[in-house]
Motif scaffolding. Structure first.
Motif, PDB file in Angstrom:
ATOM      1  N   GLU A  12       0.821  -1.215   0.000  1.00  0.00           N
ATOM      2  CA  GLU A  12       0.000   0.000   0.000  1.00  0.00           C
ATOM      3  C   GLU A  12       0.859   1.271   0.000  1.00  0.00           C
ATOM      4  OE1 GLU A  12      -3.954  -1.428   2.480  1.00  0.00           O
ATOM      5  OE2 GLU A  12      -2.201  -0.706   3.597  1.00  0.00           O
ATOM      6  N   LEU A  13       2.152   1.099   0.192  1.00  0.00           N
ATOM      7  CA  LEU A  13       3.052   2.240   0.337  1.00  0.00           C
ATOM      8  C   LEU A  13       3.862   2.509  -0.926  1.00  0.00           C
ATOM      9  CD1 LEU A  13       4.501   1.597   3.920  1.00  0.00           C
ATOM     10  CD2 LEU A  13       2.882   3.383   3.248  1.00  0.00           C
ATOM     11  N   TYR A  14       4.310   3.760  -1.017  1.00  0.00           N
ATOM     12  CA  TYR A  14       5.181   4.176  -2.117  1.00  0.00           C
ATOM     13  C   TYR A  14       6.544   4.560  -1.559  1.00  0.00           C
ATOM     14  CZ  TYR A  14       1.054   4.397  -5.097  1.00  0.00           C
ATOM     15  OH  TYR A  14      -0.066   4.080  -5.812  1.00  0.00           O
ATOM     16  N   GLN A  25      -0.799  14.060  -2.629  1.00  0.00           N
ATOM     17  CA  GLN A  25      -1.694  12.907  -2.754  1.00  0.00           C
ATOM     18  C   GLN A  25      -1.474  11.876  -1.645  1.00  0.00           C
ATOM     19  OE1 GLN A  25      -4.083  13.073  -5.433  1.00  0.00           O
ATOM     20  NE2 GLN A  25      -3.175  15.117  -5.183  1.00  0.00           N
ATOM     21  N   TYR A  26      -0.993  12.343  -0.489  1.00  0.00           N
ATOM     22  CA  TYR A  26      -0.614  11.419   0.579  1.00  0.00           C
ATOM     23  C   TYR A  26      -1.770  10.562   1.083  1.00  0.00           C
ATOM     24  CZ  TYR A  26      -2.258  15.624   3.005  1.00  0.00           C
ATOM     25  OH  TYR A  26      -2.983  16.712   3.400  1.00  0.00           O
ATOM     26  N   GLU A  27      -3.013  11.042   0.985  1.00  0.00           N
ATOM     27  CA  GLU A  27      -4.133  10.238   1.465  1.00  0.00           C
ATOM     28  C   GLU A  27      -4.397   9.051   0.550  1.00  0.00           C
ATOM     29  OE1 GLU A  27      -7.545  12.642   2.081  1.00  0.00           O
ATOM     30  OE2 GLU A  27      -6.680  13.771   3.747  1.00  0.00           O
ATOM     31  N   VAL A  31       3.341   7.516   1.582  1.00  0.00           N
ATOM     32  CA  VAL A  31       4.763   7.306   1.297  1.00  0.00           C
ATOM     33  C   VAL A  31       5.479   6.800   2.543  1.00  0.00           C
ATOM     34  CG1 VAL A  31       6.911   8.454   0.626  1.00  0.00           C
ATOM     35  CG2 VAL A  31       4.753   9.088  -0.478  1.00  0.00           C
ATOM     36  N   LEU A  32       6.356   5.829   2.346  1.00  0.00           N
ATOM     37  CA  LEU A  32       7.166   5.302   3.436  1.00  0.00           C
ATOM     38  C   LEU A  32       8.093   6.390   3.966  1.00  0.00           C
ATOM     39  CD1 LEU A  32       8.302   2.894   5.115  1.00  0.00           C
ATOM     40  CD2 LEU A  32       9.933   2.553   3.232  1.00  0.00           C
ATOM     41  N   ARG A  33       8.066   6.615   5.279  1.00  0.00           N
ATOM     42  CA  ARG A  33       8.952   7.599   5.895  1.00  0.00           C
ATOM     43  C   ARG A  33      10.272   6.933   6.267  1.00  0.00           C
ATOM     44  NH1 ARG A  33       6.399  11.897   4.005  1.00  0.00           N
ATOM     45  NH2 ARG A  33       4.276  12.097   4.775  1.00  0.00           N
ATOM     46  N   PHE A  34      11.346   7.528   5.829  1.00  0.00           N
ATOM     47  CA  PHE A  34      12.673   6.991   6.134  1.00  0.00           C
ATOM     48  C   PHE A  34      13.634   8.165   6.254  1.00  0.00           C
ATOM     49  CE2 PHE A  34      16.468   4.387   5.721  1.00  0.00           C
ATOM     50  CZ  PHE A  34      16.074   3.197   6.306  1.00  0.00           C
ATOM     51  N   ARG A  35      14.486   8.142   7.257  1.00  0.00           N
ATOM     52  CA  ARG A  35      15.337   9.301   7.546  1.00  0.00           C
ATOM     53  C   ARG A  35      16.326   9.596   6.428  1.00  0.00           C
ATOM     54  NH1 ARG A  35      16.852   8.605  14.005  1.00  0.00           N
ATOM     55  NH2 ARG A  35      14.710   8.834  14.798  1.00  0.00           N
ATOM     56  N   SER A  36      16.829   8.577   5.781  1.00  0.00           N
ATOM     57  CA  SER A  36      17.820   8.779   4.730  1.00  0.00           C
ATOM     58  C   SER A  36      17.527   7.852   3.560  1.00  0.00           C
ATOM     59  CB  SER A  36      19.234   8.525   5.258  1.00  0.00           C
ATOM     60  OG  SER A  36      20.182   8.605   4.209  1.00  0.00           O
ATOM     61  N   THR A  37      17.119   8.427   2.435  1.00  0.00           N
ATOM     62  CA  THR A  37      16.837   7.598   1.263  1.00  0.00           C
ATOM     63  C   THR A  37      18.104   6.954   0.716  1.00  0.00           C
ATOM     64  OG1 THR A  37      17.071   9.555  -0.165  1.00  0.00           O
ATOM     65  CG2 THR A  37      14.851   8.994   0.608  1.00  0.00           C
ATOM     66  N   GLN A  38      19.259   7.548   0.983  1.00  0.00           N
ATOM     67  CA  GLN A  38      20.512   6.992   0.490  1.00  0.00           C
ATOM     68  C   GLN A  38      20.856   5.660   1.158  1.00  0.00           C
ATOM     69  OE1 GLN A  38      23.414  10.079   1.095  1.00  0.00           O
ATOM     70  NE2 GLN A  38      22.737  11.262  -0.683  1.00  0.00           N
ATOM     71  N   ARG A  39      20.317   5.442   2.341  1.00  0.00           N
ATOM     72  CA  ARG A  39      20.613   4.212   3.075  1.00  0.00           C
ATOM     73  C   ARG A  39      19.609   3.104   2.771  1.00  0.00           C
ATOM     74  NH1 ARG A  39      21.057   5.682   9.244  1.00  0.00           N
ATOM     75  NH2 ARG A  39      21.446   3.420   9.304  1.00  0.00           N
ATOM     76  N   MET A  40      18.565   3.436   2.013  1.00  0.00           N
ATOM     77  CA  MET A  40      17.555   2.437   1.701  1.00  0.00           C
ATOM     78  C   MET A  40      18.000   1.557   0.544  1.00  0.00           C
ATOM     79  SD  MET A  40      13.789   4.176   2.090  1.00  0.00           S
ATOM     80  CE  MET A  40      14.089   5.457   0.901  1.00  0.00           C
TER      81      MET A  40
END
Length: 217
Positions: A12-14, A25-27, A31-40
């Motif tokens: 269900e997440l982006y 369009q968050y509703e 979107v998945l919250r993550f502190r650093s996209t570089q570490r994902m």
């Protein structure tokens, strides 16, 4: 998995990589919250089933929301739509045609595609050249209706815009020069003037008399 204080199934997440392209369009597209996209790890997120990119209709809806709120859209919005259009013509992007969907930073407002041209239109405040920040999205802008240079219908449209000001001789010299320039362009191609445009001109007080008042042709 969670975003803010809500819990969701992974599918269900982006992913947040293009979040700015559809942030309103968050509703509908959380979107998945993550502190650093570089570490994902993208591979790991895909394995979980998280959507890596937003659907085109989410990006279009976001842009229309920006238009409604008169808010500057992020460059990712136009970039994403331009990339989608490169793959195939999208029915959702078609919804933007004939809408004021192109944000010009210098003017701090949205313009209709018909008001922008790839070459300098020489029409002052009534039409503009594509700014540098939008120039990289040529395929999208052309699809939406941006053209190389003004045509007869544009010169007629600008004449109608100038006469809304009233007596042209009381306006600035720049506006009057644009008015004259449009008349010259129409005269040069008069034989090619469509009957519909000719009738519009005949039925409108669009010529300046010796007294400075507008008169019928």
């Amino acid at each position: 998995m969670h975003t803010d204080n809500q819990w969701f199934m992974a599918d269900e997440l982006y992913a947040p990589y293009l979040y700015e392209a559809f942030s309103t369009q968050y509703e509908l597209a959380p979107v998945l919250r993550f502190r650093s996209t570089q570490r994902m790890s993208k591979d790991f997120l895909e394995t979980l089933g998280i959507k890596m990119e937003p659907e085109t209709f989410h990006v279009v809806s976001h842009l229309m929301k920006c238009m409604s709120d008169d808010e500057k859209p992020h460059v990712f919005t136009y970039r994403t739509l331009n990339e989608r259009l490169s793959d195939q013509s999208d029915e959702f992007i078609l919804k933007l045609v004939s809408t004021p969907c192109l944000y010009v930073e210098k003017l701090n407002r949205f313009l209709y595609p018909i008001d922008l041209f790839w070459n300098n239109p020489r029409l002052g405040q009534f039409a503009y050249q594509v700014p540098q920040e939008l120039g990289r999205f040529r395929e999208l802008l052309t699809f939406l209706g941006v053209r190389e240079e003004p045509e007869l219908e544009d010169f007629v449209r600008v004449i109608f815009s100038t006469i809304k000001y009233g007596s042209l001789l009381e306006q600035s010299d720049d506006v009057f020069k644009i008015y004259e320039y449009c008349l010259v362009q129409i005269r040069k191609a008069f034989d090619d003037l469509p009957d519909a445009l000719l009738m519009q001109l005949r039925d409108t007080q669009c010529l300046v008399s010796v007294t400075g008042d507008l008169a019928y042709p």
